[in-house]
Scaffold this motif. Structure first.
Motif, short mmCIF file in Angstrom:
data_model
loop_
_atom_site.label_atom_id
_atom_site.label_comp_id
_atom_site.label_asym_id
_atom_site.label_seq_id
_atom_site.Cartn_x
_atom_site.Cartn_y
_atom_site.Cartn_z
N UNK A 32 31.07 48.38 44.18
CA UNK A 32 31.09 47.88 45.62
C UNK A 32 31.28 49.04 46.44
N UNK A 33 30.47 49.87 46.15
CA UNK A 33 30.63 51.55 46.79
C UNK A 33 29.43 51.76 47.71
N UNK A 34 29.31 52.93 48.48
CA UNK A 34 28.46 53.24 49.43
C UNK A 34 28.43 54.87 49.39
N UNK A 35 27.28 55.39 49.75
CA UNK A 35 27.34 56.81 50.02
C UNK A 35 26.62 57.07 51.45
N UNK A 36 26.49 55.98 52.03
CA UNK A 36 25.97 56.06 53.77
C UNK A 36 26.73 55.07 54.49
N UNK A 37 26.56 54.84 55.40
CA UNK A 37 27.25 53.69 56.52
C UNK A 37 27.29 52.49 55.55
N UNK A 38 28.40 51.97 55.48
CA UNK A 38 28.42 50.68 54.66
C UNK A 38 28.10 49.53 55.64
N UNK A 82 28.67 39.44 44.65
CA UNK A 82 27.49 38.62 45.19
C UNK A 82 28.20 38.12 46.57
N UNK A 83 29.16 38.41 46.99
CA UNK A 83 29.53 38.02 48.31
C UNK A 83 30.39 39.30 48.93
N UNK A 84 29.59 40.45 48.88
CA UNK A 84 30.49 41.49 49.37
C UNK A 84 30.23 41.59 50.79
N UNK A 85 31.18 41.46 51.53
CA UNK A 85 31.24 41.22 53.15
C UNK A 85 31.67 42.43 53.72
N UNK A 86 31.76 43.53 52.98
CA UNK A 86 32.08 44.98 53.64
C UNK A 86 31.04 45.92 53.54
N UNK A 87 30.34 45.70 52.36
CA UNK A 87 29.20 46.70 52.28
C UNK A 87 27.81 46.15 52.24
N UNK A 88 27.14 46.30 53.38
CA UNK A 88 25.64 45.43 53.42
C UNK A 88 24.59 46.11 52.62
N UNK A 89 23.61 45.10 52.67
CA UNK A 89 22.29 45.48 51.85
C UNK A 89 21.92 46.94 52.23
N UNK A 90 21.86 47.25 53.42
CA UNK A 90 21.26 48.71 53.83
C UNK A 90 21.93 49.81 53.21
N UNK A 91 23.40 49.67 52.73
CA UNK A 91 23.95 50.63 51.98
C UNK A 91 23.36 50.65 50.48
N UNK A 96 34.00 39.03 45.79
CA UNK A 96 34.02 39.72 46.94
C UNK A 96 34.28 41.23 46.74
N UNK A 97 34.55 41.83 47.91
CA UNK A 97 34.64 43.40 47.84
C UNK A 97 35.21 44.00 46.52
N UNK A 98 36.55 43.44 46.74
CA UNK A 98 37.64 43.86 45.74
C UNK A 98 37.28 43.29 44.34
N UNK A 99 36.04 43.74 43.85
CA UNK A 99 35.71 43.15 42.52
C UNK A 99 36.25 43.70 41.29
N UNK A 100 36.62 44.92 41.48
CA UNK A 100 37.61 45.78 40.42
C UNK A 100 38.82 44.76 40.11
N UNK A 101 39.50 44.49 41.25
CA UNK A 101 40.77 43.74 41.23
C UNK A 101 40.51 42.34 40.95
N UNK A 102 39.52 41.67 41.15
CA UNK A 102 39.31 40.21 41.05
C UNK A 102 38.58 40.05 39.42
N UNK A 103 37.81 41.06 39.06
CA UNK A 103 37.09 40.87 37.75
C UNK A 103 37.18 42.01 36.93
N UNK A 104 38.59 42.42 36.61
CA UNK A 104 38.75 43.93 35.95
C UNK A 104 38.12 43.70 34.45
#
Length: 232
Positions: free
Chosen positions: A88-94, A175-184, A203-211
């Motif tokens: 759930x990461x990014x290297x440009x503006x999320x 599949x429901x990341x509300x913090x990192x957009x498709x552009x990122x 959601x965004x905290x997928x490592x915590x929800x689905x470890x």
């Protein structure tokens, strides 16, 4: 090969607890605390991390905020980096709103009903337990406040990378990341020629929800890289 776990915005590594428990004990894993690195910018912290890892071959596992840190570290370490796993990461503006991140008053991040709802809605797609939300608030509480502010500034001022890189890259995409957009994600696809996406429900905290699910992807990737097997 050492597997470096680079944490999200909190920077503590505390939120990797369930993930590390789910990973095979045979793996060489190190959780990085961003507060222990010198420097303020992504590049400065990458330099600090590179000095610490100068003799190690690395698989970089970057959650959320640390995507750009992993990218900058690769530019310094290059031949020692075997591959990337972005969570759930990014290297440009999320997102568009992230441009205003440095204006965010971090003193407002404390346990209350509004913040519980915000973390649950934006981080877990509304499916978090109270314990998971409390753990996130605790990790934020324990982080270095000044360095926490600089992370918001780094997100606000992040630019688009221009390099094209050819090495194995996995993207674990909620599949429901509300913090990192498709552009990122599109920027990642443009930058890394061998990017493969694994989508997980949440959601965004997928490592915590689905470890467990994330741990399986990390373990499989590490195994394939150790055997130099084509990930695709």
């Amino acid at each position: 090969m050492k597997i470096l776990l680079l944490p999200g915005l909190d920077g503590t590594g505390i939120l990797f607890e369930d993930l590390t428990k789910a990973l095979p004990k045979s793996l060489n894993i190190q959780v990085v605390s961003l507060s222990e690195l010198s420097g303020e910018t992504y590049y400065e912290q990458a330099e600090s991390l590179n000095r610490l890892m100068k003799d190690e071959n690395l698989l970089l596992v970057a959650e959320s905020y640390s995507g750009r840190l992993a990218y900058e570290l690769y530019k310094l370490a290059k031949n020692r980096v075997e591959g990337f796993i972005f969570i759930a990461s990014f290297i440009s503006s999320p997102s568009f709103i992230s441009r205003f991140a440095k204006l965010f008053p971090i003193k407002l991040i404390k346990p209350n009903r509004i913040n519980y709802w915000i973390i649950n809605h934006y981080g877990f797609n509304g499916h978090a337990t109270k314990e998971k939300i409390q753990r996130i608030l605790h990790s934020i509480k324990t982080t270095d406040r000044e360095k926490f502010k600089y992370r918001f500034k780094n997100i606000a001022e992040i630019n688009d990378p221009t390099d094209k890189l050819n090495l194995p890259v996995i993207y674990i995409s909620p599949d429901k990341d509300r913090l990192v957009g498709k552009k990122a994600l599109k920027q990642l696809t443009s930058t890394f020629e061998r990017l493969e996406v694994f989508q997980l429900p949440g959601g965004h905290f997928i490592a915590q929800a689905k470890p467990i699910e994330c741990a399986k992807i990390i373990a499989l990737t590490a195994s394939q890289l150790s055997g130099k097997t084509n990930l695709s």
